[in-house]
Design a protein around this motif. Structure first.
Motif, PDB file in Angstrom:
ATOM      1  N   ARG A 372       0.846  -1.190   0.000  1.00 20.57           N
ATOM      2  CA  ARG A 372       0.000   0.000   0.000  1.00 20.57           C
ATOM      3  C   ARG A 372       0.875   1.230   0.000  1.00 20.57           C
ATOM      4  N   CYS A 373       0.311   2.309  -0.508  1.00 13.68           N
ATOM      5  CA  CYS A 373       0.977   3.600  -0.459  1.00 13.68           C
ATOM      6  C   CYS A 373      -0.113   4.630  -0.248  1.00 13.68           C
ATOM      7  N   HIS A 374       0.218   5.895  -0.444  1.00  9.93           N
ATOM      8  CA  HIS A 374      -0.757   6.974  -0.220  1.00  9.93           C
ATOM      9  C   HIS A 374      -1.788   7.050  -1.340  1.00  9.93           C
ATOM     10  N   ASP A 375      -1.528   6.380  -2.460  1.00 11.95           N
ATOM     11  CA  ASP A 375      -2.452   6.465  -3.590  1.00 11.95           C
ATOM     12  C   ASP A 375      -3.437   5.311  -3.594  1.00 11.95           C
ATOM     13  N   ASP A 376      -4.413   5.431  -4.490  1.00 14.39           N
ATOM     14  CA  ASP A 376      -5.406   4.384  -4.720  1.00 14.39           C
ATOM     15  C   ASP A 376      -4.749   3.181  -5.414  1.00 14.39           C
ATOM     16  N   ILE A 377      -5.482   2.093  -5.508  1.00 20.25           N
ATOM     17  CA  ILE A 377      -5.031   0.958  -6.333  1.00 20.25           C
ATOM     18  C   ILE A 377      -5.849   0.978  -7.620  1.00 20.25           C
ATOM     19  N   GLY A 378      -5.151   1.118  -8.743  1.00 21.74           N
ATOM     20  CA  GLY A 378      -5.825   1.031 -10.045  1.00 21.74           C
ATOM     21  C   GLY A 378      -5.622  -0.385 -10.560  1.00 21.74           C
ATOM     22  N   TRP A 379      -6.670  -0.977 -11.108  1.00 21.20           N
ATOM     23  CA  TRP A 379      -6.570  -2.403 -11.479  1.00 21.20           C
ATOM     24  C   TRP A 379      -5.902  -2.547 -12.839  1.00 21.20           C
ATOM     25  N   ALA A 380      -4.586  -2.329 -12.829  1.00 17.80           N
ATOM     26  CA  ALA A 380      -3.792  -2.366 -14.059  1.00 17.80           C
ATOM     27  C   ALA A 380      -3.548  -3.807 -14.492  1.00 17.80           C
ATOM     28  N   VAL A 381      -4.629  -4.433 -14.949  1.00 19.14           N
ATOM     29  CA  VAL A 381      -4.566  -5.805 -15.454  1.00 19.14           C
ATOM     30  C   VAL A 381      -4.985  -5.710 -16.925  1.00 19.14           C
ATOM     31  N   THR A 382      -4.126  -6.121 -17.832  1.00 25.61           N
ATOM     32  CA  THR A 382      -4.494  -5.980 -19.247  1.00 25.61           C
ATOM     33  C   THR A 382      -5.399  -7.137 -19.675  1.00 25.61           C
ATOM     34  N   ASP A 383      -6.178  -6.884 -20.730  1.00 20.45           N
ATOM     35  CA  ASP A 383      -7.042  -7.945 -21.266  1.00 20.45           C
ATOM     36  C   ASP A 383      -6.208  -9.141 -21.709  1.00 20.45           C
ATOM     37  N   GLU A 384      -5.042  -8.861 -22.296  1.00 19.49           N
ATOM     38  CA  GLU A 384      -4.182  -9.953 -22.788  1.00 19.49           C
ATOM     39  C   GLU A 384      -3.725 -10.830 -21.627  1.00 19.49           C
ATOM     40  N   ASP A 385      -3.267 -10.193 -20.545  1.00 18.94           N
ATOM     41  CA  ASP A 385      -2.772 -10.991 -19.417  1.00 18.94           C
ATOM     42  C   ASP A 385      -3.902 -11.785 -18.769  1.00 18.94           C
ATOM     43  N   ALA A 386      -5.074 -11.174 -18.714  1.00 21.97           N
ATOM     44  CA  ALA A 386      -6.205 -11.892 -18.119  1.00 21.97           C
ATOM     45  C   ALA A 386      -6.552 -13.095 -18.998  1.00 21.97           C
ATOM     46  N   SER A 387      -6.636 -12.870 -20.298  1.00 21.45           N
ATOM     47  CA  SER A 387      -7.072 -13.999 -21.139  1.00 21.45           C
ATOM     48  C   SER A 387      -5.998 -15.077 -21.241  1.00 21.45           C
ATOM     49  N   ALA A 388      -4.732 -14.700 -21.021  1.00 23.43           N
ATOM     50  CA  ALA A 388      -3.666 -15.724 -21.034  1.00 23.43           C
ATOM     51  C   ALA A 388      -3.929 -16.795 -19.976  1.00 23.43           C
ATOM     52  N   VAL A 389      -4.662 -16.458 -18.920  1.00 24.69           N
ATOM     53  CA  VAL A 389      -4.958 -17.460 -17.893  1.00 24.69           C
ATOM     54  C   VAL A 389      -6.469 -17.729 -17.838  1.00 24.69           C
TER      55      VAL A 389
END
Ligand code: GLC
Length: 623
Positions: A372-389
């Motif tokens: 964690r840090c002072h910023d939000d969590i952005g769900w930086a998950v690409t479509d390619e990486d998701a579909s790879a699994v």
């Protein structure tokens, strides 16, 4: 050898890293020759003004260039006022940090910000003064020196992309001074802004939509990527480079050892692009790095670019910039994948992303690892990486937001949305480490088993960032299990920004609880994290230059990697589920483990039947 000779040697060493970059960026500018001469002069002047003690540190760091990659490095991140009131308070708390094993402290933005909302201090009015409520520059130097005497390097933010609109340069631009108008990106009408807006990325779509602001008194549009009060600098103007290089050297001479360059992806704008991570960003950053290497070699650079893997790695120097750009950059993917795997109890995407997009080792650079840090969590998950699994990117991102907002059925987490963008469907998340990991809900429910699980999630995460390779950063309060701070909505300057949910005031009473009640949450986390960091320091395989190889475990819930040290590997295994798991001892032997003792708990492993049992949220480091 004289000081002057030493300077010449360093200038010669790094000349090829510096001047070709500046030529490529600015040679076509009419003021180039004068700029170059002034920069050389500024560099020499900064070297002459550099205190003897810091020159000694320069030499020490030249002799030990891997100092920031060593296993002993442990970072701690806080807002000075929220942690200890002011700089004097920080000096009084150095014992606490030393006890935790901290060797690197990041003071969140502490240069003089504008009044009112300052985006947590990232809207800087004066780079040469400390925020008055924290203390003076003299006190800052005293505090940095006191930290250094305790073996702690101080990191501070230097915002490169923008200044506050109240900064002297901006005020003069606003008053119409041509030289200063050229410090910023301003436009007489909205033709160009509209062109740029077609492709440029929006940072705060909800509370500061758009990238441009019109000022009636100026009759001009100003580029404002972040908030209206943050004016983007024009880095195509060599005067801006010169001014910022001088600021950098000024801060280095106050004793700062790590400069966190904020929002570096935005420095260069180009029509028809997202205006992020353009090649010139890397040329600017390499040039700044070379200047530090010449004048203030004790100083390293942390580059803040919260972007996907392919875009982030260049900030650590890829291609022609290999070994010459940032020494540190946030491993945003590791952080996002950690929370994703935790929610899904499935580490396949994490393994895929870390194995395919990241090299096993970097040249003269390493990661800043964090949960964690002072910023939000952005769900930086690409479509390619998701579909790879086998996952659907959009659905998985929506699942993660729902899960960490706490509305997904069965979620252990409590958080809040940040910058919901109805157009893209993007929902980012705010929340403290403990609350996102389940501590808050378990306490509310009075459920001791859920609480054990939640505590183990936090500890597993810290064991992961401690071993992965890089500097682990403990975010203030996470070591005590501090929960979400809902009070921010009652304070007008913060109410619009849910990131204040996880920027609490340090609760020192929790430290007392930790001391008096060993069964309490703060005690379990504090002792656990302290032990992890102490073990890290005693485990040479964890050095940042040692390659990290992601291992296949054959189990969705288990994430593993090997640190391939010349003396033999360190095999690290993490159980991302509340179910018991096990691995064959042969699996570990095959990957090179010979000593069946956990370097973390110092307990033997193995059940006598050829298997390694892994309890819920287990973390294991095998040699
Ligand atoms: C960085 C900071 C963030 C700030 C932004 C603008 O991303 O981490 O808190 O809002 O820069 O300076």
């Amino acid at each position: 050898m004289t000081d002057a000779e030493l300077y010449e040697l360093r200038a010669a060493r790094s000349a090829d890293d510096l001047w070709p970059m500046l030529e490529a960026l600015y040679a076509a500018h009419p003021g180039y020759a004068a700029f170059r001469a002034e920069l050389e002069q500024a560099m020499r002047a900064a070297w002459e003004a550099r205190p003897a003690e810091l020159k000694r540190l320069d030499l020490a760091r030249d002799l030990e260039p891997d100092w920031f990659q060593r296993p002993g490095m442990v970072g701690y991140v806080f807002y000075i006022d929220r942690f200890a009131g002011d700089l004097k308070g920080v000096r009084e708390r150095l014992d606490y940090l030393a006890d935790l094993g901290v060797t690197y402290i990041h003071f969140m933005p502490c240069l003089k910000p504008r009044e009112g909302d300052s985006d947590g201090g990232y809207s800087v009015q004066d780079y040469r003064e400390i925020a008055p409520h924290l203390g003076t520059m003299a006190e800052f130097e005293e505090t940095v020196a006191a930290a250094r005497a305790r073996g702690m390097s101080v990191c501070i933010d230097m915002v490169l992309n923008h200044t506050a609109k109240e900064h002297d340069w901006a005020a003069r631009a606003r008053a119409g001074e041509a030289a200063y108008l050229d410090y910023y990106l301003t436009f007489p009408d909205d033709t160009l802004p509209q062109e740029y807006a077609k492709t440029a990325h929006e940072v705060f779509p909800a509370h500061a939509p758009g990238n441009f602001t019109y000022y009636e008194d100026m009759g001009r549009w100003v580029w404002t990527s972040f908030n209206e009060h943050q004016w983007d600098l024009n880095w195509a103007n060599p005067r801006v480079f010169l001014e910022m290089a001088e600021v950098m050297l000024f801060l280095a001479n106050r004793g700062v050892e790590v400069l966190r360059f904020d929002a570096v992806a935005f420095l260069w704008k180009r029509l028809g692009t997202r205006c992020q991570s353009e090649p010139e960003c890397h040329m600017i950053l390499q040039a700044l790095r070379a200047i530090s290497r010449i004048v203030t070699p004790a100083v390293i650079h942390l580059e803040e670019a919260i972007v996907g893997p392919a875009e982030m790695l260049p900030y650590l120097g890829r291609g022609i910039h290999d070994g010459k750009e940032g020494n540190l950059a946030y491993h945003n993917s590791l952080m996002v994948q950690f929370w994703s795997a935790l929610a899904a109890r499935d580490t396949r995407m994490m393994s895929h992303v870390l194995a395919t997009h990241f090299p096993p080792a970097l040249t003269n650079a390493t990661y800043a690892n964090y949960l964690r840090c002072h910023d939000d969590i952005g769900w930086a998950v690409t479509d390619e990486d998701a579909s790879a699994v086998g996952l659907n990117g959009a659905l998985h991102r929506a699942f993660l937001s729902d899960f960490y907002e706490g509305v997904f059925p069965g979620s252990f987490a409590k958080g809040e949305l940040f910058q919901h963008d109805p157009e893209t469907g993007d929902k980012r998340i705010s929340g403290s480490c403990a609350s996102l990991a389940g501590v808050e809900k378990a306490l509310e429910a009075g459920d001791p088993v859920a609480l054990d699980r939640a505590i183990d999630r936090v500890l597993m995460g810290h064991a992961l960032i401690a071993a992965f390779g890089g500097i682990p950063l403990i975010y203030m309060g996470d070591e005590l299990g501090m929960l979400n701070d809902y009070g921010y909505t009652g304070y007008a300057p913060h109410a619009h920004d849910s990131r204040w949910l996880h920027r609490p005031l340090m609760d020192w009473a929790l430290v007392e609880t930790a001391q008096s009640d060993p069964a309490s949450v703060p005690a379990r986390l504090l002792t656990g994290i302290k032990t992890i960091m102490a073990r890290r320091a005693a485990t040479p395989e964890i050095h940042g230059a040692v390659p990290t190889e992601i291992l296949e475990t054959g189990h969705r819930a288990l994430f593993a990697f090997a640190r391939r040290a010349p003396t033999g590997p360190l095999i690290c295994v993490f159980n991302f589920s509340e179910q018991w798991q096990s691995l064959p001892l042969d699996w570990a032997s095959l990957h090179g483990a010979t000593l069946f003792e956990d370097a973390l708990s110092r307990a033997p492993v193995g059940d006598g039947n050829g298997r390694i049992p892994l309890p819920p949220y287990a973390r294991l480091w095998l040699r």
